[in-house]
Design a protein around this motif. Structure first.
Motif, short mmCIF file in Angstrom:
data_model
loop_
_atom_site.label_atom_id
_atom_site.label_comp_id
_atom_site.label_asym_id
_atom_site.label_seq_id
_atom_site.Cartn_x
_atom_site.Cartn_y
_atom_site.Cartn_z
N ILE A 172 0.86 -1.18 0.00
CA ILE A 172 0.00 0.00 0.00
C ILE A 172 0.90 1.23 0.00
O ILE A 172 2.05 1.17 0.44
CB ILE A 172 -0.96 0.02 1.21
N SER A 173 0.37 2.34 -0.47
CA SER A 173 1.16 3.56 -0.51
C SER A 173 1.41 4.08 0.90
O SER A 173 0.67 3.77 1.84
CB SER A 173 0.45 4.63 -1.34
N LEU A 210 -4.17 -13.01 10.46
CA LEU A 210 -3.29 -11.88 10.75
C LEU A 210 -3.15 -10.96 9.55
O LEU A 210 -3.08 -11.42 8.41
CB LEU A 210 -1.87 -12.39 11.10
N VAL A 211 -3.10 -9.66 9.83
CA VAL A 211 -2.71 -8.66 8.85
C VAL A 211 -1.71 -7.79 9.59
O VAL A 211 -2.03 -7.20 10.62
CB VAL A 211 -3.90 -7.82 8.35
N TYR A 212 -0.49 -7.73 9.08
CA TYR A 212 0.60 -7.06 9.81
C TYR A 212 1.51 -6.31 8.84
O TYR A 212 1.50 -6.58 7.63
CB TYR A 212 1.40 -8.10 10.60
N VAL A 213 2.28 -5.37 9.37
CA VAL A 213 3.26 -4.66 8.55
C VAL A 213 4.47 -5.57 8.40
O VAL A 213 5.16 -5.88 9.37
CB VAL A 213 3.67 -3.30 9.17
N HIS A 214 4.69 -6.02 7.19
CA HIS A 214 5.81 -6.92 6.90
C HIS A 214 7.10 -6.14 6.66
O HIS A 214 8.16 -6.54 7.12
CB HIS A 214 5.48 -7.77 5.67
N GLU A 215 6.96 -5.00 5.95
CA GLU A 215 8.16 -4.26 5.59
C GLU A 215 7.80 -2.83 5.19
O GLU A 215 6.74 -2.58 4.63
CB GLU A 215 8.84 -4.95 4.40
N LEU A 216 8.71 -1.91 5.50
CA LEU A 216 8.62 -0.55 4.98
C LEU A 216 9.57 -0.49 3.80
O LEU A 216 10.78 -0.34 3.95
CB LEU A 216 9.01 0.47 6.07
N LEU A 265 2.19 -5.16 3.48
CA LEU A 265 1.40 -5.83 4.51
C LEU A 265 1.46 -7.33 4.27
O LEU A 265 1.34 -7.80 3.13
CB LEU A 265 -0.05 -5.37 4.47
N GLY A 266 1.61 -8.07 5.34
CA GLY A 266 1.54 -9.52 5.28
C GLY A 266 0.16 -9.96 5.71
O GLY A 266 -0.45 -9.36 6.61
N ILE A 267 -0.35 -10.98 5.07
CA ILE A 267 -1.67 -11.52 5.37
C ILE A 267 -1.50 -13.02 5.59
O ILE A 267 -0.87 -13.70 4.77
CB ILE A 267 -2.64 -11.28 4.19
N ARG A 268 -2.04 -13.52 6.69
CA ARG A 268 -1.91 -14.94 7.00
C ARG A 268 -3.25 -15.48 7.47
O ARG A 268 -3.92 -14.88 8.30
CB ARG A 268 -0.87 -15.16 8.07
N CYS A 269 -3.63 -16.62 6.90
CA CYS A 269 -4.84 -17.32 7.31
C CYS A 269 -4.66 -18.80 7.00
O CYS A 269 -3.65 -19.19 6.40
CB CYS A 269 -6.08 -16.75 6.63
#
Length: 112
Positions: free
Chosen positions: A21-22, A51-57, A64-68
């Motif tokens: 995302i921007s 989970l939805v988390y900030v994976h990297e800047l 964003l990382g998404i895990r299910c």
């Protein structure tokens, strides 16, 4: 023992997806949009953590990382479907997916 049986011996599989995302996008809003998509997908195991988390800047945006988790047999269909549904949800909520771009500045030189 075949390789296939050793890689698919569990009943559930983890789906990991990364989306960018921007930097102007509100991370909390993007997280909620993604979680709404995850909560609506009936083949995602709702008893498992999502989970939805900030994976990297990163250079061009926030990744964003998404895990299910899903049943083993649903892995690829759900992964592909989620990727598409997240893009539609981003479009509907004006969440920009960045792309690499270069800003070029020119300078005039007086040659007289």
């Amino acid at each position: 023992r075949s390789l296939r049986s050793s890689t698919t011996s569990t009943e559930t599989r983890k789906i990991d997806i990364k989306v960018s995302i921007s930097y102007q996008t509100d991370i909390r809003q993007a997280r909620m949009v993604i979680l709404n998509v995850l909560n609506k997908e009936e083949k995602i195991l709702q008893t498992e953590e999502k989970l939805v988390y900030v994976h990297e800047l990163a250079e061009s945006g926030v990744i964003l990382g998404i895990r299910c988790y899903v049943k083993n047999e649903d892995l690829w269909d759900v992964k592909w479907k989620l990727t598409e549904l997240i893009k539609y949800a981003f479009d509907e909520n004006n969440i920009e997916i960045p792309y690499k771009q270069i800003d070029v500045h020119t300078k005039s030189i007086d040659v007289s």
